[in-house]
Design a protein around this motif. Structure first.
Motif, PDB file in Angstrom:
ATOM      1  N   MET A  10      27.730  26.552  45.658  1.00 54.83           N
ATOM      2  CA  MET A  10      28.710  25.912  46.507  1.00 54.83           C
ATOM      3  C   MET A  10      29.753  25.268  45.597  1.00 54.83           C
ATOM      4  N   GLN A  11      31.012  25.601  45.856  1.00 56.14           N
ATOM      5  CA  GLN A  11      32.097  25.035  45.064  1.00 56.14           C
ATOM      6  C   GLN A  11      32.930  24.111  45.944  1.00 56.14           C
ATOM      7  N   PHE A  12      33.304  22.956  45.386  1.00 56.29           N
ATOM      8  CA  PHE A  12      34.126  21.988  46.102  1.00 56.29           C
ATOM      9  C   PHE A  12      35.461  21.854  45.389  1.00 56.29           C
ATOM     10  N   ARG A  13      36.515  21.718  46.172  1.00 57.26           N
ATOM     11  CA  ARG A  13      37.843  21.447  45.604  1.00 57.26           C
ATOM     12  C   ARG A  13      38.518  20.405  46.474  1.00 57.26           C
ATOM     13  N   VAL A  14      38.891  19.289  45.869  1.00 57.66           N
ATOM     14  CA  VAL A  14      39.608  18.254  46.600  1.00 57.66           C
ATOM     15  C   VAL A  14      41.071  18.688  46.668  1.00 57.66           C
ATOM     16  N   ILE A  15      41.548  18.925  47.876  1.00 59.20           N
ATOM     17  CA  ILE A  15      42.945  19.318  48.069  1.00 59.20           C
ATOM     18  C   ILE A  15      43.803  18.064  48.204  1.00 59.20           C
ATOM     19  N   SER A  16      43.314  17.102  48.937  1.00 59.07           N
ATOM     20  CA  SER A  16      43.974  15.806  49.080  1.00 59.07           C
ATOM     21  C   SER A  16      42.902  14.800  49.491  1.00 59.07           C
ATOM     22  N   SER A  17      43.296  13.557  49.671  1.00 55.23           N
ATOM     23  CA  SER A  17      42.316  12.555  50.093  1.00 55.23           C
ATOM     24  C   SER A  17      41.827  12.821  51.512  1.00 55.23           C
ATOM     25  N   ASN A  18      42.525  13.690  52.236  1.00 50.81           N
ATOM     26  CA  ASN A  18      42.155  14.015  53.616  1.00 50.81           C
ATOM     27  C   ASN A  18      41.583  15.415  53.783  1.00 50.81           C
ATOM     28  N   GLU A  19      41.488  16.186  52.699  1.00 48.97           N
ATOM     29  CA  GLU A  19      41.071  17.582  52.842  1.00 48.97           C
ATOM     30  C   GLU A  19      40.239  18.043  51.648  1.00 48.97           C
ATOM     31  N   ILE A  20      39.119  18.707  51.957  1.00 47.25           N
ATOM     32  CA  ILE A  20      38.219  19.277  50.952  1.00 47.25           C
ATOM     33  C   ILE A  20      38.041  20.757  51.269  1.00 47.25           C
ATOM     34  N   ARG A  21      38.063  21.586  50.235  1.00 48.53           N
ATOM     35  CA  ARG A  21      37.793  23.013  50.389  1.00 48.53           C
ATOM     36  C   ARG A  21      36.411  23.285  49.799  1.00 48.53           C
ATOM     37  N   VAL A  22      35.590  24.009  50.561  1.00 45.31           N
ATOM     38  CA  VAL A  22      34.249  24.371  50.124  1.00 45.31           C
ATOM     39  C   VAL A  22      34.151  25.893  50.157  1.00 45.31           C
ATOM     40  N   VAL A  23      33.664  26.485  49.081  1.00 47.55           N
ATOM     41  CA  VAL A  23      33.495  27.936  49.014  1.00 47.55           C
ATOM     42  C   VAL A  23      32.016  28.244  48.887  1.00 47.55           C
ATOM     43  N   LEU A  24      31.537  29.123  49.761  1.00 41.89           N
ATOM     44  CA  LEU A  24      30.138  29.567  49.738  1.00 41.89           C
ATOM     45  C   LEU A  24      30.096  31.059  49.432  1.00 41.89           C
ATOM     46  N   SER A  25      29.218  31.453  48.564  1.00 41.84           N
ATOM     47  CA  SER A  25      29.026  32.877  48.286  1.00 41.84           C
ATOM     48  C   SER A  25      28.139  33.482  49.375  1.00 41.84           C
ATOM     49  N   SER A  26      28.107  34.790  49.435  1.00 40.54           N
ATOM     50  CA  SER A  26      27.249  35.457  50.422  1.00 40.54           C
ATOM     51  C   SER A  26      25.779  35.152  50.140  1.00 40.54           C
ATOM     52  N   GLU A  27      25.416  35.044  48.863  1.00 51.04           N
ATOM     53  CA  GLU A  27      24.033  34.715  48.498  1.00 51.04           C
ATOM     54  C   GLU A  27      23.660  33.315  48.982  1.00 51.04           C
ATOM     55  N   GLU A  28      24.560  32.358  48.797  1.00 56.41           N
ATOM     56  CA  GLU A  28      24.299  30.990  49.258  1.00 56.41           C
ATOM     57  C   GLU A  28      24.148  30.955  50.779  1.00 56.41           C
ATOM     58  N   MET A  29      24.962  31.740  51.467  1.00 56.24           N
ATOM     59  CA  MET A  29      24.868  31.772  52.929  1.00 56.24           C
ATOM     60  C   MET A  29      23.523  32.352  53.373  1.00 56.24           C
ATOM     61  N   ARG A  30      23.055  33.378  52.681  1.00 56.10           N
ATOM     62  CA  ARG A  30      21.729  33.947  53.004  1.00 56.10           C
ATOM     63  C   ARG A  30      20.639  32.906  52.773  1.00 56.10           C
ATOM     64  N   GLU A  31      20.712  32.205  51.635  1.00 56.73           N
ATOM     65  CA  GLU A  31      19.712  31.183  51.321  1.00 56.73           C
ATOM     66  C   GLU A  31      19.702  30.055  52.361  1.00 56.73           C
ATOM     67  N   LEU A  32      20.885  29.734  52.884  1.00 54.90           N
ATOM     68  CA  LEU A  32      21.005  28.669  53.881  1.00 54.90           C
ATOM     69  C   LEU A  32      20.723  29.162  55.303  1.00 54.90           C
ATOM     70  N   ASP A  33      20.506  30.468  55.433  1.00 57.49           N
ATOM     71  CA  ASP A  33      20.230  31.084  56.730  1.00 57.49           C
ATOM     72  C   ASP A  33      21.382  30.880  57.721  1.00 57.49           C
ATOM     73  N   ILE A  34      22.619  31.069  57.220  1.00 57.27           N
ATOM     74  CA  ILE A  34      23.798  30.995  58.083  1.00 57.27           C
ATOM     75  C   ILE A  34      24.650  32.231  57.856  1.00 57.27           C
ATOM     76  N   SER A  35      25.477  32.544  58.839  1.00 57.47           N
ATOM     77  CA  SER A  35      26.425  33.642  58.708  1.00 57.47           C
ATOM     78  C   SER A  35      27.758  33.187  59.271  1.00 57.47           C
ATOM     79  N   PHE A  36      28.818  33.792  58.802  1.00 56.92           N
ATOM     80  CA  PHE A  36      30.146  33.449  59.298  1.00 56.92           C
ATOM     81  C   PHE A  36      30.220  33.683  60.805  1.00 56.92           C
TER      82      PHE A  36
END
Length: 158
Positions: free
Chosen positions: A1-27
């Motif tokens: 899981m990657q985090f990027r602070v865009i501003s004090s009001n916005e965060i971007r989170v990137v999940l790989s397909s492997e991380e999504m499988r491990e978390l048992d979630i899908s888009f």
């Protein structure tokens, strides 16, 4: 899981397909009414708070989710309700995007934009810079505004 602070009001989170499988979630299955999605969101909010200090559980937070070509996804966490500066458009094909790039009237709006490729072979344009209404209307000659089709919101009042 990657985090990027865009501003004090916005965060971007990137999940790989492997991380999504491990978390048992899908888009496709992300919906706050789903138990697995709710569990994931609370885990995500905890991780984001530890990593960035952004406390999504103590304020009204909007979550936008977008697919990535590799099967993962991007999430944008925004304080409060959806902000007007977070605008996405979808190109049905790469050819439509190339035609748009050739339109000199749109060079300014496209230079300040982020392109996200989805696993559905579509291109998603995220406007980062403020743009004028006329430019955005011209943009819709080539693509469509991407409204709440895959948006789900987590709202919590104090």
């Amino acid at each position: 899981m990657q985090f990027r602070v865009i501003s004090s009001n916005e965060i971007r989170v990137v999940l790989s397909s492997e991380e999504m499988r491990e978390l048992d979630i899908s888009f496709e299955g992300m919906d706050y009414s789903d138990t697995a999605t709710r569990r994931f969101m609370w885990e995500l909010f905890d991780a984001v708070k530890k990593e960035t200090g952004f406390d999504a559980a103590k304020q009204q937070t909007t979550v936008k989710v977008y697919p990535k070509r590799n099967g993962g996804c991007e999430l944008y966490l925004l304080k409060g309700r959806e902000r007007s500066y977070l605008r996405f458009y979808v190109f049905e094909s790469y050819d439509d995007f190339l035609l748009c790039r050739q339109d000199k009237r749109l060079s300014g709006i496209l230079d300040g934009a982020e392109i996200i490729t989805g696993s559905d072979e579509k291109l998603y344009l995220r406007l980062i810079e403020n743009s004028d209404k006329q430019s955005e209307e011209l943009l819709t000659e080539y693509c469509a505004a991407w409204e709440d089709e895959y948006l789900f919101s987590y709202l919590k009042c104090r």
